[in-house]
Scaffold this motif. Sequence first.
Motif, PDB file in Angstrom:
ATOM      1  N   GLU A   1       0.832  -1.198   0.000  1.00 13.52           N
ATOM      2  CA  GLU A   1       0.000   0.000   0.000  1.00 13.52           C
ATOM      3  C   GLU A   1       0.873   1.257   0.000  1.00 13.52           C
ATOM      4  OE1 GLU A   1      -3.498   1.918   2.819  1.00 13.52           O
ATOM      5  OE2 GLU A   1      -2.301   0.257   3.564  1.00 13.52           O
ATOM      6  N   ILE A   2       0.602   2.167  -0.928  1.00 10.63           N
ATOM      7  CA  ILE A   2       1.347   3.420  -1.035  1.00 10.63           C
ATOM      8  C   ILE A   2       0.362   4.570  -1.167  1.00 10.63           C
ATOM      9  CG2 ILE A   2       3.006   4.764  -2.373  1.00 10.63           C
ATOM     10  CD1 ILE A   2       4.186   2.113  -3.361  1.00 10.63           C
ATOM     11  N   HIS A   3       0.545   5.585  -0.329  1.00  8.89           N
ATOM     12  CA  HIS A   3      -0.270   6.796  -0.394  1.00  8.89           C
ATOM     13  C   HIS A   3       0.575   7.884  -1.040  1.00  8.89           C
ATOM     14  CE1 HIS A   3      -3.405   5.229   2.322  1.00  8.89           C
ATOM     15  NE2 HIS A   3      -2.386   4.559   2.851  1.00  8.89           N
ATOM     16  N   GLU A   4      -0.038   8.689  -1.901  1.00  6.93           N
ATOM     17  CA  GLU A   4       0.678   9.741  -2.611  1.00  6.93           C
ATOM     18  C   GLU A   4       0.087  11.109  -2.282  1.00  6.93           C
ATOM     19  OE1 GLU A   4       1.039   9.014  -6.784  1.00  6.93           O
ATOM     20  OE2 GLU A   4       1.814   6.984  -6.481  1.00  6.93           O
ATOM     21  N   TYR A   5       0.990  12.084  -2.063  1.00  4.98           N
ATOM     22  CA  TYR A   5       0.616  13.459  -1.746  1.00  4.98           C
ATOM     23  C   TYR A   5       1.478  14.358  -2.625  1.00  4.98           C
ATOM     24  CZ  TYR A   5      -0.990  10.873   2.323  1.00  4.98           C
ATOM     25  OH  TYR A   5      -1.588   9.943   3.148  1.00  4.98           O
TER      26      TYR A   5
ATOM     27  N   THR B   1       6.049  14.406  -5.630  1.00 12.10           N
ATOM     28  CA  THR B   1       5.036  13.596  -4.962  1.00 12.10           C
ATOM     29  C   THR B   1       5.704  12.911  -3.783  1.00 12.10           C
ATOM     30  OG1 THR B   1       3.807  13.221  -7.006  1.00 12.10           O
ATOM     31  CG2 THR B   1       3.429  11.650  -5.218  1.00 12.10           C
TER      32      THR B   1
ATOM     33  N   LEU C   1       5.629   9.947  -1.284  1.00 15.52           N
ATOM     34  CA  LEU C   1       5.082   8.593  -1.190  1.00 15.52           C
ATOM     35  C   LEU C   1       5.211   8.122   0.253  1.00 15.52           C
ATOM     36  CD1 LEU C   1       6.903   7.152  -4.322  1.00 15.52           C
ATOM     37  CD2 LEU C   1       4.600   8.085  -4.223  1.00 15.52           C
ATOM     38  N   TRP C   2       4.135   7.579   0.795  1.00 16.35           N
ATOM     39  CA  TRP C   2       4.158   7.042   2.152  1.00 16.35           C
ATOM     40  C   TRP C   2       3.695   5.600   2.121  1.00 16.35           C
ATOM     41  CZ3 TRP C   2      -0.204   6.573   5.911  1.00 16.35           C
ATOM     42  CH2 TRP C   2       0.231   6.087   7.136  1.00 16.35           C
TER      43      TRP C   2
ATOM     44  N   PRO D   1       2.714   2.895   4.621  1.00 14.04           N
ATOM     45  CA  PRO D   1       2.399   2.708   6.041  1.00 14.04           C
ATOM     46  C   PRO D   1       2.977   1.432   6.655  1.00 14.04           C
ATOM     47  CG  PRO D   1       0.380   2.851   4.713  1.00 14.04           C
ATOM     48  CD  PRO D   1       1.534   3.056   3.801  1.00 14.04           C
TER      49      PRO D   1
ATOM     50  N   ARG E   1      -6.729  14.312   8.542  1.00 19.35           N
ATOM     51  CA  ARG E   1      -6.918  13.465   7.369  1.00 19.35           C
ATOM     52  C   ARG E   1      -7.090  14.345   6.160  1.00 19.35           C
ATOM     53  NH1 ARG E   1      -4.766  10.719  10.172  1.00 19.35           N
ATOM     54  NH2 ARG E   1      -5.378   8.778  11.121  1.00 19.35           N
ATOM     55  N   PRO E   2      -6.253  14.287   5.139  1.00 25.28           N
ATOM     56  CA  PRO E   2      -5.053  13.458   5.135  1.00 25.28           C
ATOM     57  C   PRO E   2      -4.014  13.992   6.122  1.00 25.28           C
ATOM     58  CG  PRO E   2      -5.067  14.863   3.198  1.00 25.28           C
ATOM     59  CD  PRO E   2      -6.370  15.090   3.915  1.00 25.28           C
TER      60      PRO E   2
END
Length: 69
Positions: A2-6, A12, A14-15, A17, A39-40
């Motif tokens: 799982e990768i979250h992008e901001y 960008t 990338l986190w 978790p 959140r976020p």
Amino acid sequence: MEIHEYSNEEITVLWMPKKCIHAGVCVKTLSRVYNPKARPWINVENATSEELIRQIAKCPSGALSIKRR
């Protein structure tokens, strides 16, 4: 994994978790960007791209990384 992008206009963040060890370096270094209660929880607009790049280089687990746009 799982990768979250901001993203901002330049990079960008990338986190990943599952890699995070919750050392808190991100929150201590750039608390205006990283707020675990929000959140976020990452708001890249609250720092420059260079500040984010310098801070992310200090992430001990590698859970945070940068992708240039």
